[in-house]
Motif scaffolding. Sequence first.
Motif, PDB file in Angstrom:
ATOM      1  N   ASN A   1      38.231  23.171 -30.169  1.00 26.75           N
ATOM      2  CA  ASN A   1      37.054  22.630 -30.834  1.00 26.75           C
ATOM      3  C   ASN A   1      37.301  22.413 -32.323  1.00 26.75           C
ATOM      4  O   ASN A   1      36.364  22.107 -33.059  1.00 26.75           O
ATOM      5  N   ALA A   2      38.527  22.600 -32.765  1.00 23.60           N
ATOM      6  CA  ALA A   2      38.818  22.539 -34.188  1.00 23.60           C
ATOM      7  C   ALA A   2      38.612  21.138 -34.737  1.00 23.60           C
ATOM      8  O   ALA A   2      38.983  20.138 -34.120  1.00 23.60           O
ATOM      9  N   ILE A   3      37.998  21.066 -35.919  1.00 21.85           N
ATOM     10  CA  ILE A   3      37.793  19.799 -36.603  1.00 21.85           C
ATOM     11  C   ILE A   3      38.235  19.934 -38.055  1.00 21.85           C
ATOM     12  O   ILE A   3      38.557  21.021 -38.520  1.00 21.85           O
ATOM     13  N   LYS A   4      38.231  18.817 -38.767  1.00 22.45           N
ATOM     14  CA  LYS A   4      38.607  18.789 -40.179  1.00 22.45           C
ATOM     15  C   LYS A   4      37.315  18.855 -41.015  1.00 22.45           C
ATOM     16  O   LYS A   4      36.463  17.970 -40.900  1.00 22.45           O
ATOM     17  N   ILE A   5      37.197  19.894 -41.825  1.00 25.82           N
ATOM     18  CA  ILE A   5      35.969  20.135 -42.586  1.00 25.82           C
ATOM     19  C   ILE A   5      36.280  20.173 -44.077  1.00 25.82           C
ATOM     20  O   ILE A   5      37.154  20.911 -44.529  1.00 25.82           O
ATOM     21  N   LEU A   6      35.544  19.368 -44.833  1.00 24.25           N
ATOM     22  CA  LEU A   6      35.620  19.381 -46.292  1.00 24.25           C
ATOM     23  C   LEU A   6      34.442  20.189 -46.828  1.00 24.25           C
ATOM     24  O   LEU A   6      33.289  19.939 -46.455  1.00 24.25           O
TER      25      LEU A   6
ATOM     26  N   ASP B   1      37.685  30.536 -37.439  1.00 23.97           N
ATOM     27  CA  ASP B   1      37.279  29.875 -36.200  1.00 23.97           C
ATOM     28  C   ASP B   1      38.272  28.797 -35.777  1.00 23.97           C
ATOM     29  O   ASP B   1      38.060  28.108 -34.784  1.00 23.97           O
ATOM     30  N   GLY B   2      39.336  28.616 -36.551  1.00 20.50           N
ATOM     31  CA  GLY B   2      40.405  27.697 -36.167  1.00 20.50           C
ATOM     32  C   GLY B   2      40.294  26.303 -36.736  1.00 20.50           C
ATOM     33  O   GLY B   2      41.082  25.426 -36.374  1.00 20.50           O
ATOM     34  N   HIS B   3      39.338  26.057 -37.651  1.00 18.57           N
ATOM     35  CA  HIS B   3      39.160  24.721 -38.196  1.00 18.57           C
ATOM     36  C   HIS B   3      40.126  24.469 -39.355  1.00 18.57           C
ATOM     37  O   HIS B   3      40.606  25.398 -40.013  1.00 18.57           O
ATOM     38  N   ASP B   4      40.414  23.203 -39.588  1.00 16.74           N
ATOM     39  CA  ASP B   4      41.239  22.765 -40.706  1.00 16.74           C
ATOM     40  C   ASP B   4      40.285  22.516 -41.870  1.00 16.74           C
ATOM     41  O   ASP B   4      39.499  21.566 -41.842  1.00 16.74           O
TER      42      ASP B   4
END
Length: 349
Positions: free
Chosen positions: A20-25, A47-50
Amino acid sequence: MRFQTASVLAAALSLVASSNAIKILLNNDDGFGSGNLRELYRFLKEDGHDVVIVAPAVQQSGQGGRSDFTTYANLTSPAQYGIIPAGAPSLGTDPNDSNIWYYNGTPAACTFVALDFVLPRYYENWEGAPDLLVAGPNYGLNLGPFVYSLSGTLGATYAAVARSIPAIAASATNDAIDYRNITNATNPATWAAKVAYTVVKEFIDNTGEDQTILPLGYGINVNIPELDLDEIPPFVKTRLTGEADVDIAAYNASTGLFTWQNIIPKSAGVNACYNGDCSLPGETYVAEGGSVSISAFTIDYTAPSNAYTDLVFGKVGALFDSGNSTSYKAKRALKSGRRLLQGREVSDL
């Protein structure tokens, strides 16, 4: 054996998180050293997000959507909490984490610097844009449409929405704190970040594989009431309008200066309901009552199609009937050097 089972379970959970990982700014208006911001960053990374932070070098509250880029190549004074010394470049990274960037500009400017410089140049795998921008959690609530236009947290958010990036603003009630002074999980900054993380996670987890987090042009405003326990309050679907405040200029005769105060009784103008579900409670009322408010907004500021709008345009209807609008469009097209489409009449444009 028990250790092996635990290891397998941990690995499985890691795979679930990464799927479920997404790219978050991340951005804010309180500065890149904010404890709230850094705790949310930690939760999302775990949680594994970038995740990448691009936030103001110093506190920039109350800037709204103002996009102010520094005219100095180097910092003229130390960055927030002395994390970066004076004389350092006006754009750079935290000495302990290269994915945390500071920029000496307003929150909206930080959003643009992230989208147009930091991400394309240093994060090629992001393909130029994050899947989501999250601003905050802010120190202090950002309630209602009047504050929407003043808040740097919201300014960073709708700057992203205007660039087709789904965005969520989060605001809390706790006091400012240097992230380095957070030494345990029993503190308001961690609690606020946990609530914001819960909302963000819910949006992510309920988004389809080929679906954007939010529809084009939509943003979310989250306000978190005062927290005194590591316990998440109820969540309520709300409107920006409704019991919202607007300022007056309050004059101090002894100093000869002005400051702001909320107008009493609350202004009817800022709370007029034209769009959405007018039966929903206002976020101001809900947050002041101890629940987390979640409001959806769009940046389509055009007035709704209703009788009031008809009356407004009706006052200048003669101008439209005169044909000036059509002539203007044709002149604009010709002046700009664009040829009118073959086979189309001016009236069709």
